[in-house]
Each structure stands twice: as structure tokens, then as C-alpha cells.
Design a protein around this motif. Structure first.
Motif, PDB file in Angstrom:
ATOM      1  N   ILE A 163       8.880   9.810   7.978  1.00  0.00           N
ATOM      2  CA  ILE A 163       8.730   9.143   6.682  1.00  0.00           C
ATOM      3  C   ILE A 163       8.617  10.172   5.566  1.00  0.00           C
ATOM      4  CG2 ILE A 163       7.130   7.759   5.295  1.00  0.00           C
ATOM      5  CD1 ILE A 163       6.715   5.962   7.688  1.00  0.00           C
ATOM      6  N   TYR A 164       7.781  11.186   5.768  1.00  0.00           N
ATOM      7  CA  TYR A 164       7.649  12.228   4.753  1.00  0.00           C
ATOM      8  C   TYR A 164       8.929  13.050   4.634  1.00  0.00           C
ATOM      9  CZ  TYR A 164       2.680  11.213   4.347  1.00  0.00           C
ATOM     10  OH  TYR A 164       1.485  10.593   4.100  1.00  0.00           O
ATOM     11  N   ALA A 165       9.619  13.260   5.756  1.00  0.00           N
ATOM     12  CA  ALA A 165      10.899  13.976   5.709  1.00  0.00           C
ATOM     13  C   ALA A 165      11.919  13.185   4.909  1.00  0.00           C
ATOM     14  CB  ALA A 165      11.408  14.223   7.132  1.00  0.00           C
ATOM     15  N   ALA A 166      11.909  11.857   5.070  1.00  0.00           N
ATOM     16  CA  ALA A 166      12.839  11.013   4.319  1.00  0.00           C
ATOM     17  C   ALA A 166      12.563  11.090   2.825  1.00  0.00           C
ATOM     18  CB  ALA A 166      12.730   9.566   4.803  1.00  0.00           C
ATOM     19  N   GLN A 167      11.294  11.146   2.444  1.00  0.00           N
ATOM     20  CA  GLN A 167      10.963  11.259   1.021  1.00  0.00           C
ATOM     21  C   GLN A 167      11.579  12.511   0.408  1.00  0.00           C
ATOM     22  OE1 GLN A 167       6.698  11.140   0.665  1.00  0.00           O
ATOM     23  NE2 GLN A 167       6.534   9.025   1.373  1.00  0.00           N
ATOM     24  N   GLY A 168      11.348  13.656   1.065  1.00  0.00           N
ATOM     25  CA  GLY A 168      11.850  14.916   0.522  1.00  0.00           C
ATOM     26  C   GLY A 168      13.364  15.033   0.573  1.00  0.00           C
ATOM     27  N   LEU A 169      13.952  14.656   1.708  1.00  0.00           N
ATOM     28  CA  LEU A 169      15.393  14.820   1.870  1.00  0.00           C
ATOM     29  C   LEU A 169      16.185  13.888   0.962  1.00  0.00           C
ATOM     30  CD1 LEU A 169      15.615  15.303   5.739  1.00  0.00           C
ATOM     31  CD2 LEU A 169      16.109  17.011   3.980  1.00  0.00           C
ATOM     32  N   LEU A 170      15.704  12.682   0.753  1.00  0.00           N
ATOM     33  CA  LEU A 170      16.432  11.763  -0.124  1.00  0.00           C
ATOM     34  C   LEU A 170      16.313  12.176  -1.592  1.00  0.00           C
ATOM     35  CD1 LEU A 170      15.736   8.308   1.540  1.00  0.00           C
ATOM     36  CD2 LEU A 170      17.895   9.540   1.419  1.00  0.00           C
ATOM     37  N   HIS A 225       0.851  -1.184   0.000  1.00  0.00           N
ATOM     38  CA  HIS A 225       0.000   0.000   0.000  1.00  0.00           C
ATOM     39  C   HIS A 225       0.887   1.234   0.000  1.00  0.00           C
ATOM     40  CE1 HIS A 225      -3.215   2.788   0.748  1.00  0.00           C
ATOM     41  NE2 HIS A 225      -4.111   1.813   0.785  1.00  0.00           N
ATOM     42  N   LYS A 226       0.744   2.055  -1.032  1.00  0.00           N
ATOM     43  CA  LYS A 226       1.555   3.260  -1.135  1.00  0.00           C
ATOM     44  C   LYS A 226       1.009   4.350  -0.217  1.00  0.00           C
ATOM     45  CE  LYS A 226       3.086   2.467  -5.898  1.00  0.00           C
ATOM     46  NZ  LYS A 226       3.137   3.019  -7.285  1.00  0.00           N
ATOM     47  N   PHE A 227       1.939   5.102   0.367  1.00  0.00           N
ATOM     48  CA  PHE A 227       1.541   6.206   1.230  1.00  0.00           C
ATOM     49  C   PHE A 227       1.000   7.350   0.387  1.00  0.00           C
ATOM     50  CE2 PHE A 227       5.175   4.596   4.019  1.00  0.00           C
ATOM     51  CZ  PHE A 227       4.323   3.758   4.721  1.00  0.00           C
ATOM     52  N   SER A 228      -0.047   7.958   0.890  1.00  0.00           N
ATOM     53  CA  SER A 228      -0.618   9.129   0.226  1.00  0.00           C
ATOM     54  C   SER A 228      -0.177  10.391   0.932  1.00  0.00           C
ATOM     55  CB  SER A 228      -2.145   9.044   0.221  1.00  0.00           C
ATOM     56  OG  SER A 228      -2.583   7.860  -0.424  1.00  0.00           O
ATOM     57  N   GLY A 229      -0.148  11.487   0.200  1.00  0.00           N
ATOM     58  CA  GLY A 229       0.308  12.749   0.785  1.00  0.00           C
ATOM     59  C   GLY A 229      -0.626  13.313   1.834  1.00  0.00           C
ATOM     60  N   TRP A 278      16.825   9.603  12.019  1.00  0.00           N
ATOM     61  CA  TRP A 278      15.484   9.785  12.569  1.00  0.00           C
ATOM     62  C   TRP A 278      14.705   8.472  12.560  1.00  0.00           C
ATOM     63  CZ3 TRP A 278      11.984  14.450  10.753  1.00  0.00           C
ATOM     64  CH2 TRP A 278      10.951  14.639  11.678  1.00  0.00           C
ATOM     65  N   ASN A 279      14.762   7.756  11.452  1.00  0.00           N
ATOM     66  CA  ASN A 279      14.044   6.484  11.372  1.00  0.00           C
ATOM     67  C   ASN A 279      14.693   5.418  12.254  1.00  0.00           C
ATOM     68  OD1 ASN A 279      11.745   6.291   9.126  1.00  0.00           O
ATOM     69  ND2 ASN A 279      13.260   7.771   8.430  1.00  0.00           N
ATOM     70  N   PHE A 280      16.016   5.448  12.362  1.00  0.00           N
ATOM     71  CA  PHE A 280      16.678   4.497  13.259  1.00  0.00           C
ATOM     72  C   PHE A 280      16.285   4.761  14.714  1.00  0.00           C
ATOM     73  CE2 PHE A 280      20.375   3.073  15.796  1.00  0.00           C
ATOM     74  CZ  PHE A 280      20.341   1.726  15.457  1.00  0.00           C
ATOM     75  N   TYR A 281      16.143   6.028  15.077  1.00  0.00           N
ATOM     76  CA  TYR A 281      15.679   6.378  16.423  1.00  0.00           C
ATOM     77  C   TYR A 281      14.275   5.818  16.670  1.00  0.00           C
ATOM     78  CZ  TYR A 281      14.016   9.274  20.296  1.00  0.00           C
ATOM     79  OH  TYR A 281      13.470   9.714  21.482  1.00  0.00           O
ATOM     80  N   SER A 282      13.404   5.937  15.663  1.00  0.00           N
ATOM     81  CA  SER A 282      12.042   5.428  15.812  1.00  0.00           C
ATOM     82  C   SER A 282      12.035   3.912  15.962  1.00  0.00           C
ATOM     83  CB  SER A 282      11.201   5.835  14.595  1.00  0.00           C
ATOM     84  OG  SER A 282      11.132   7.248  14.482  1.00  0.00           O
ATOM     85  N   VAL A 283      12.947   3.243  15.262  1.00  0.00           N
ATOM     86  CA  VAL A 283      13.023   1.781  15.352  1.00  0.00           C
ATOM     87  C   VAL A 283      13.500   1.358  16.739  1.00  0.00           C
ATOM     88  CG1 VAL A 283      14.277  -0.250  14.525  1.00  0.00           C
ATOM     89  CG2 VAL A 283      13.331   1.380  12.887  1.00  0.00           C
ATOM     90  N   THR A 284      14.552   1.992  17.227  1.00  0.00           N
ATOM     91  CA  THR A 284      15.111   1.602  18.526  1.00  0.00           C
ATOM     92  C   THR A 284      14.137   1.870  19.673  1.00  0.00           C
ATOM     93  OG1 THR A 284      16.205   3.768  18.679  1.00  0.00           O
ATOM     94  CG2 THR A 284      17.492   1.925  17.791  1.00  0.00           C
ATOM     95  N   HIS A 285      13.240   2.834  19.495  1.00  0.00           N
ATOM     96  CA  HIS A 285      12.247   3.127  20.530  1.00  0.00           C
ATOM     97  C   HIS A 285      10.912   2.438  20.249  1.00  0.00           C
ATOM     98  CE1 HIS A 285      15.229   6.202  21.489  1.00  0.00           C
ATOM     99  NE2 HIS A 285      14.617   6.388  22.643  1.00  0.00           N
ATOM    100  N   ASN A 286      10.884   1.565  19.228  1.00  0.00           N
ATOM    101  CA  ASN A 286       9.703   0.773  18.896  1.00  0.00           C
ATOM    102  C   ASN A 286       8.451   1.649  18.789  1.00  0.00           C
ATOM    103  OD1 ASN A 286       8.524  -1.685  18.200  1.00  0.00           O
ATOM    104  ND2 ASN A 286       7.884  -2.121  20.301  1.00  0.00           N
TER     105      ASN A 286
END
Length: 209
Positions: A84-91, A71-75, A146-154
Motif C-alpha cells: 500500500i505504501y509502495a503504491a502511494q509513492g510509485l503512483l 479512515h485515512k492511513f497514517s505514515g 503487487w496488490n492484485f497478488y495480495s487480493v488473489t491470495h486473500n
């Protein structure tokens, strides 16, 4: 030519870093969720990327797909976290800026290897390339951290019902995209440092009597 070995290495490392940045942006394995309820998520594992979420299901949950459901994320999905949205723009920015850095480095190296000794032009293009490499590396570093932080904090995500995803996993771990992104950051920052360290050789004219 003998003074530009580091810059040639910068181009090689920057090319690999840019490719890894593009790869990390495209793959879905940013977060690996382990879920207890396997009614829909048959394997008990779901992959949360920056563009979509996927899992294996033996139920017919999506037209034309009996096993893998994505399922694709919608804006307009306000439930999707900001990282997640920050990763889209920054990458996307990192990919474009990295391409500019490679172009600037190629132009400077072309002048050196063709014997065009234009000191100001070569130095400026290495400077521009180095700054763009570092900027691209930082644009990758922010979403990866940022995403790694979210993973480590579940941290949980309140997915809409149409995603067939639980709001929180039993456990989660970093997917392949995060270590790939870390390697890309290291290579891009190294490339920027090497480009910025370039010094045009000083030539001395000798007068013979």
C-alpha cells in the motif's frame, strides 16, 4: 509531419494513460473486502484503497458521518502492508514522470508541426518522452501487480482498532482501481514504444543542371 503519426498517437494514448493513472490513484476501490460481521460494517463490504479504507455503517462511528466511514492511513501505521505504501509513492512518481513525458512529446510535436526541422532536438525529446512513458508504466505496473497478488491470495491486514476493520475478510476481490491501472500500464507502454520508434526522415538534395 507524415512521419510522426505514431508519435501523435503516442501523445493521445499517453494522455489517456496518464489520466487513468491519476484516477486509479484517487479512488478507494483497490481491494473489496467481504466481511461476515455486519454490526459496524452494515453492508458487509469494505473498500481498501492506498490512502484510506471506507465502508458503509448505520452506526455513528465517525463525527458528522452516519453512513459512510473512512479512515485515512497514517505514515506511522506499521500494520499497513508494504504494497500500500509502495503504491502511494510509485503512483505519485508515475503521475509526475508521465507529465514530463507528455511535455516532452508536446514539445517535439510542436517543432514538427511548426516546421522547425531540428533533427537532434526533435529526436532527443521523443527519446526522453518514450523513456518517461515506459518508466511511468512500470511505476504503475508494480503496485497494481503487487496488490492484485495480495487480493488473489486473500492476504489479511492487521488494522488498528480505530479503523473498525477486521484483520481478515471472509473473501476479497480486486476493485475497480486495479483494471484501470492495468489499462493505464498498457497505454503508457504503448506510448513509450511509439515515441522510441521515431526516425527523423532523411532528405536528399537533388541538383539540377
Amino acid at each position: 509531419v507524415s512521419t510522426s503519426h505514431l508519435q501523435l498517437a503516442a501523445f493521445a494514448l499517453g494522455t489517456v494513460g496518464w489520466i487513468l493513472c491519476t484516477v486509479s490513484m484517487g479512488i478507494v476501490e483497490w481491494r473489496v473486502w467481504h466481511v461476515d460481521n455486519t454490526t459496524i460494517i452494515s453492508s458487509g463490504i469494505a473498500w481498501v484503497g492506498i490512502w484510506k479504507v471506507c465502508f458503509i455503517s448505520y452506526l455513528h462511528v465517525s463525527p458528522g458521518y452516519k453512513e459512510q466511514f473512512c479512515h485515512k492511513f497514517s505514515g506511522y501505521d506499521s500494520s499497513i502492508p508494504h504494497e500500500i505504501y509502495a503504491a502511494q509513492g510509485l503512483l505519485l512518481i508515475a503521475m509526475c514522470v508521465g507529465l514530463l513525458a507528455l511535455s516532452a512529446t508536446i514539445f517535439a510535436l510542436r517543432n514538427i508541426y511548426m516546421g522547425i526541422t531540428h533533427k537532434t532536438l526533435i529526436t532527443r525529446f521523443f527519446l526522453v518522452g518514450g523513456c518517461f512513458y515506459i518508466l511511468a508504466g512500470l511505476c504503475v505496473l508494480i503496485p497494481v501487480s503487487w496488490n492484485f497478488y495480495s487480493v488473489t491470495h486473500n492476504q489479511s491486514i492487521a488494522f488498528p482498532p480505530s479503523y473498525y476493520m477486521p484483520s481478515s475478510p471472509a473473501a476479497q476481490e480486486a476493485g475497480a482501481a486495479i483494471p484501470i491501472g492495468i489499462v493505464a500500464v498498457i497505454l503508457l507502454l504503448l506510448s513509450g514504444t511509439f515515441c522510441l520508434s521515431y526516425r527523423f526522415p532523411v532528405t536528399t538534395n537533388t541538383i539540377t543542371k
